[in-house]
Scaffold this active site. Structure first.
Site, PDB file in Angstrom:
ATOM      1  N   HIS A   1      26.812  34.801 -20.145  1.00  0.00           N
ATOM      2  CA  HIS A   1      27.384  35.207 -18.865  1.00  0.00           C
ATOM      3  C   HIS A   1      26.551  34.796 -17.666  1.00  0.00           C
ATOM      4  O   HIS A   1      27.090  34.401 -16.633  1.00  0.00           O
ATOM      5  CB  HIS A   1      27.558  36.728 -18.871  1.00  0.00           C
ATOM      6  CG  HIS A   1      28.128  37.288 -17.612  1.00  0.00           C
ATOM      7  ND1 HIS A   1      29.456  37.156 -17.273  1.00  0.00           N
ATOM      8  CD2 HIS A   1      27.548  37.984 -16.593  1.00  0.00           C
ATOM      9  CE1 HIS A   1      29.680  37.753 -16.110  1.00  0.00           C
ATOM     10  NE2 HIS A   1      28.543  38.257 -15.680  1.00  0.00           N
TER      11      HIS A   1
ATOM     12  N   ASP B   1      30.766  35.701 -11.854  1.00  0.00           N
ATOM     13  CA  ASP B   1      30.947  37.143 -11.866  1.00  0.00           C
ATOM     14  C   ASP B   1      31.522  37.605 -10.516  1.00  0.00           C
ATOM     15  O   ASP B   1      32.517  37.016 -10.053  1.00  0.00           O
ATOM     16  CB  ASP B   1      29.613  37.832 -12.213  1.00  0.00           C
ATOM     17  CG  ASP B   1      29.777  39.296 -12.557  1.00  0.00           C
ATOM     18  OD1 ASP B   1      30.135  39.584 -13.714  1.00  0.00           O
ATOM     19  OD2 ASP B   1      29.554  40.141 -11.672  1.00  0.00           O
TER      20      ASP B   1
ATOM     21  N   TYR C   1      33.386  47.754  -7.862  1.00  0.00           N
ATOM     22  CA  TYR C   1      34.367  48.219  -8.834  1.00  0.00           C
ATOM     23  C   TYR C   1      35.189  49.370  -8.263  1.00  0.00           C
ATOM     24  O   TYR C   1      36.396  49.458  -8.519  1.00  0.00           O
ATOM     25  CB  TYR C   1      33.655  48.643 -10.121  1.00  0.00           C
ATOM     26  CG  TYR C   1      32.825  47.523 -10.696  1.00  0.00           C
ATOM     27  CD1 TYR C   1      33.416  46.475 -11.389  1.00  0.00           C
ATOM     28  CD2 TYR C   1      31.444  47.486 -10.508  1.00  0.00           C
ATOM     29  CE1 TYR C   1      32.660  45.432 -11.891  1.00  0.00           C
ATOM     30  CE2 TYR C   1      30.684  46.447 -11.015  1.00  0.00           C
ATOM     31  CZ  TYR C   1      31.303  45.418 -11.692  1.00  0.00           C
ATOM     32  OH  TYR C   1      30.557  44.379 -12.177  1.00  0.00           O
TER      33      TYR C   1
END
Length: 271
Positions: free
Chosen positions: A252, A85, A192
């Site tokens: 994930h 990630d 982000y």
């Protein structure tokens, strides 16, 4: 030490391994993997996460600078880096900008190569949260609110993990305590807001003229809804020494879901 701006855990002896977590996690994502390694294991909270929040530059360049400072403070010249990630993106930046400091990479997605496939309907349905994180509404609804934070974290840990994995209440309690502190959630989505999310990165990526030569082992999960295995087809355009391996039955959060597989892959390049 003076140059270190990251909170971290360090344990064990042997060749050094630097393990980098993702969102929404922290350095505890790697606890099970670290326990299985015969290595000098360093597990930091990246800037904006855990006990490293909220200070520091959350961008890939800022995270890399903080990691180099950490390695300098620990008097470590070269290290094997594992990441998934956010940690995968940061590890790739570290290897690309400081190739003399990284002896090998062991990574789960994201890896470059998705390109405009990130705009396909199934992908858009998964990556909605990255657009949401650009809005002030995200912090107004979640930041500093323990119940909202826990519900938000649970959604991702339930939805992104593999079918055989259920996140423990203990893990959710610990992550909620970290992410629910006033300002902590907003700090975590700084990654982000700094433009490092999957959609922006994928649309901007271009294969380099010189592929990264750092040895790379890729562990690609079977059930990660964010990163379908079809997107692994162009990894070789960016890396000249990539060993792509399927990680079956796993979602994930692969270091938490499959610590033995991660430990085995890391051990191969640590010895």
């Amino acid at each position: 030490m003076a140059g270190t701006t990251l909170a971290y855990d360090r344990a064990g002896s042997g060749p050094p391994a630097l393990l980098l977590h993702g969102w929404p996690g922290d350095r505890s994502d790697w606890a099970l993997v670290g326990d299985l390694l015969e290595a000098d294991v360093i597990r930091p909270d990246l800037h904006g996460f855990g006990e490293s929040a909220p200070a520091g530059d959350p961008s890939a360049a800022g995270q890399t600078a903080a990691l180099v400072a950490l390695l300098n403070d620990l008097d470590i010249d070269r290290v094997v880096v594992g990441g998934y990630d956010v940690g995968s993106r940061v590890a790739q930046t570290l290897a690309a900008t400081h190739p003399d400091r990284v002896s090998a990479l062991v990574l789960a997605p994201p890896l470059p190569g998705a390109g405009r496939r990130v705009l396909e309907p199934d992908a858009v349905a998964e990556f909605w949260y990255q657009s949401f994180h650009q809005l002030r509404l995200a912090e107004e609804l979640v930041d500093g609110r323990a119940d909202a934070t826990r519900a938000y974290l649970r959604h991702f840990w339930d939805h992104w993990s593999g079918p055989a994995f259920t996140v423990s209440e203990e893990r959710l309690d610990r992550l909620t305590a970290r992410y629910a502190r006033p300002g902590a959630f907003t700090a975590s989505i700084g990654w982000y807001r700094a433009g490092a999310g999957m959609v922006r990165a994928s649309l901007a990526e271009q294969p380099p003229a010189d592929r990264l030569a750092t040895p790379l082992t890729v562990l690609w999960p079977e059930f990660d809804p964010l990163f379908p295995r079809a997107w692994s087809d162009r990894v070789g355009d960016w890396f000249s020494a990539a060993d792509l391996r399927p990680l079956d039955g796993v979602g994930h959060f692969s270091p938490v879901e499959a610590p033995q597989a991660w430990a085995a892959a890391l051990t191969e390049v640590l010895t």
